[in-house]
Design a protein around this motif. Structure first.
Motif, short mmCIF file in Angstrom:
data_model
loop_
_atom_site.label_atom_id
_atom_site.label_comp_id
_atom_site.label_asym_id
_atom_site.label_seq_id
_atom_site.Cartn_x
_atom_site.Cartn_y
_atom_site.Cartn_z
N LEU A 8 0.83 -1.20 0.00
CA LEU A 8 0.00 0.00 0.00
C LEU A 8 0.87 1.26 0.00
O LEU A 8 0.62 2.19 -0.76
N LYS A 9 1.89 1.26 0.83
CA LYS A 9 2.78 2.42 0.92
C LYS A 9 3.43 2.69 -0.44
O LYS A 9 3.46 3.82 -0.93
N GLN A 10 3.92 1.65 -1.08
CA GLN A 10 4.58 1.81 -2.38
C GLN A 10 3.62 2.32 -3.44
O GLN A 10 3.94 3.22 -4.21
N VAL A 11 2.42 1.76 -3.47
CA VAL A 11 1.43 2.17 -4.47
C VAL A 11 1.00 3.62 -4.27
O VAL A 11 0.94 4.39 -5.23
N LEU A 12 0.73 4.00 -3.03
CA LEU A 12 0.30 5.38 -2.79
C LEU A 12 1.40 6.37 -3.17
O LEU A 12 1.11 7.42 -3.75
N LYS A 13 2.64 6.01 -2.88
CA LYS A 13 3.75 6.88 -3.25
C LYS A 13 3.92 6.92 -4.77
O LYS A 13 4.05 7.99 -5.37
N ASN A 14 3.94 5.76 -5.40
CA ASN A 14 4.17 5.68 -6.85
C ASN A 14 3.11 6.41 -7.66
O ASN A 14 3.39 6.97 -8.73
N TYR A 15 1.86 6.38 -7.20
CA TYR A 15 0.76 6.97 -7.95
C TYR A 15 0.28 8.29 -7.35
O TYR A 15 -0.74 8.82 -7.76
N ASP A 16 1.04 8.80 -6.39
CA ASP A 16 0.74 10.10 -5.76
C ASP A 16 -0.71 10.17 -5.28
O ASP A 16 -1.45 11.12 -5.59
N ILE A 17 -1.10 9.14 -4.54
CA ILE A 17 -2.44 9.08 -3.96
C ILE A 17 -2.29 9.30 -2.45
O ILE A 17 -1.51 8.60 -1.80
N GLN A 53 -10.50 -2.21 -4.85
CA GLN A 53 -11.65 -1.64 -5.56
C GLN A 53 -11.62 -0.11 -5.47
O GLN A 53 -11.88 0.57 -6.47
N ALA A 54 -11.30 0.41 -4.30
CA ALA A 54 -11.23 1.87 -4.13
C ALA A 54 -10.11 2.44 -4.98
O ALA A 54 -10.28 3.47 -5.64
N LEU A 55 -8.97 1.77 -4.98
CA LEU A 55 -7.85 2.23 -5.81
C LEU A 55 -8.23 2.20 -7.29
O LEU A 55 -7.86 3.08 -8.05
N LYS A 56 -8.98 1.18 -7.67
CA LYS A 56 -9.40 1.05 -9.06
C LYS A 56 -10.25 2.25 -9.48
O LYS A 56 -10.15 2.73 -10.61
N SER A 57 -11.05 2.76 -8.55
CA SER A 57 -11.88 3.93 -8.87
C SER A 57 -11.04 5.21 -8.97
O SER A 57 -11.42 6.15 -9.65
N ILE A 58 -9.90 5.21 -8.29
CA ILE A 58 -9.00 6.37 -8.33
C ILE A 58 -8.05 6.27 -9.52
O ILE A 58 -7.86 7.21 -10.27
N ASN A 59 -7.43 5.09 -9.65
CA ASN A 59 -6.46 4.86 -10.72
C ASN A 59 -6.34 3.34 -10.92
O ASN A 59 -5.74 2.66 -10.07
N PRO A 60 -6.91 2.80 -11.98
CA PRO A 60 -6.87 1.35 -12.20
C PRO A 60 -5.46 0.75 -12.18
O PRO A 60 -5.27 -0.37 -11.71
N SER A 61 -4.49 1.49 -12.64
CA SER A 61 -3.11 0.99 -12.61
C SER A 61 -2.60 0.82 -11.19
O SER A 61 -1.85 -0.11 -10.89
N ALA A 62 -3.03 1.69 -10.30
CA ALA A 62 -2.64 1.59 -8.89
C ALA A 62 -3.22 0.32 -8.26
O ALA A 62 -2.54 -0.37 -7.51
N ALA A 63 -4.46 0.02 -8.61
CA ALA A 63 -5.08 -1.20 -8.09
C ALA A 63 -4.35 -2.44 -8.58
O ALA A 63 -4.07 -3.36 -7.81
N ALA A 64 -4.01 -2.45 -9.86
CA ALA A 64 -3.28 -3.59 -10.42
C ALA A 64 -1.92 -3.74 -9.77
O ALA A 64 -1.48 -4.86 -9.48
N GLU A 65 -1.27 -2.61 -9.49
CA GLU A 65 0.04 -2.65 -8.84
C GLU A 65 -0.06 -3.19 -7.42
O GLU A 65 0.78 -3.97 -6.98
N LEU A 66 -1.10 -2.79 -6.69
CA LEU A 66 -1.30 -3.30 -5.33
C LEU A 66 -1.44 -4.82 -5.35
O LEU A 66 -0.78 -5.51 -4.58
N ILE A 67 -2.25 -5.31 -6.24
CA ILE A 67 -2.46 -6.77 -6.33
C ILE A 67 -1.16 -7.46 -6.72
O ILE A 67 -0.81 -8.50 -6.15
N ARG A 68 -0.44 -6.89 -7.67
CA ARG A 68 0.82 -7.50 -8.09
C ARG A 68 1.82 -7.54 -6.93
O ARG A 68 2.47 -8.55 -6.68
N LEU A 69 1.92 -6.44 -6.20
CA LEU A 69 2.86 -6.39 -5.08
C LEU A 69 2.43 -7.31 -3.94
O LEU A 69 3.26 -7.96 -3.31
N TYR A 70 1.14 -7.34 -3.67
CA TYR A 70 0.63 -8.14 -2.56
C TYR A 70 0.62 -9.63 -2.86
O TYR A 70 0.99 -10.45 -2.03
N LEU A 71 0.23 -9.99 -4.06
CA LEU A 71 0.10 -11.40 -4.42
C LEU A 71 1.16 -11.88 -5.40
O LEU A 71 1.09 -13.01 -5.88
#
Length: 81
Positions: A8-17, A53-71
C-alpha cells in the motif's frame, strides 16, 4: 505486520495518492489507512479487496500494482506450476 502495508505504501507513493483520498474512497477514517500504511495493523482479506476496488476507482493501474505487489510471489509460483 507486513505485506499489505508495504504494498500500500509503495502504491500510494508511486501513484501520488494521499492516504486521505484512499480513506474517502473507502468510506473510512484516514487514521485507519494511516495504520495500514505504517504497518501498525493489517486489513482483513475482505478489506484488501475493498482497498483494491477503491484504488481502481482512483487509478486502475494503482489497483493492479497493489495486487501485483501483494500477491506477486503467489501468482508467480502459480504460473510456474
Amino acid at each position: 505486520m507486513g505485506r499489505v502495508g508495504k504494498a500500500l505504501k509503495q502504491v500510494l507513493k508511486n501513484y501520488d495518492i494521499s492516504q486521505n483520498k484512499l480513506a474517502v474512497a473507502l468510506g473510512v477514517r484516514r487514521s485507519v489507512v494511516y495504520r495500514w500504511y505504517h504497518e501498525l495493523t493489517d486489513p482483513t482479506a475482505e478489506t484488501v479487496a475493498d482497498i483494491a476496488q477503491a484504488l481502481k476507482s482512483i487509478n486502475p493501474s494503482a489497483a493492479a500494482e497493489l495486487i501485483r505487489l501483494y500477491l506477486g510471489e503467489f501468482l508467480e509460483s502459480d504460473q510456474e506450476d
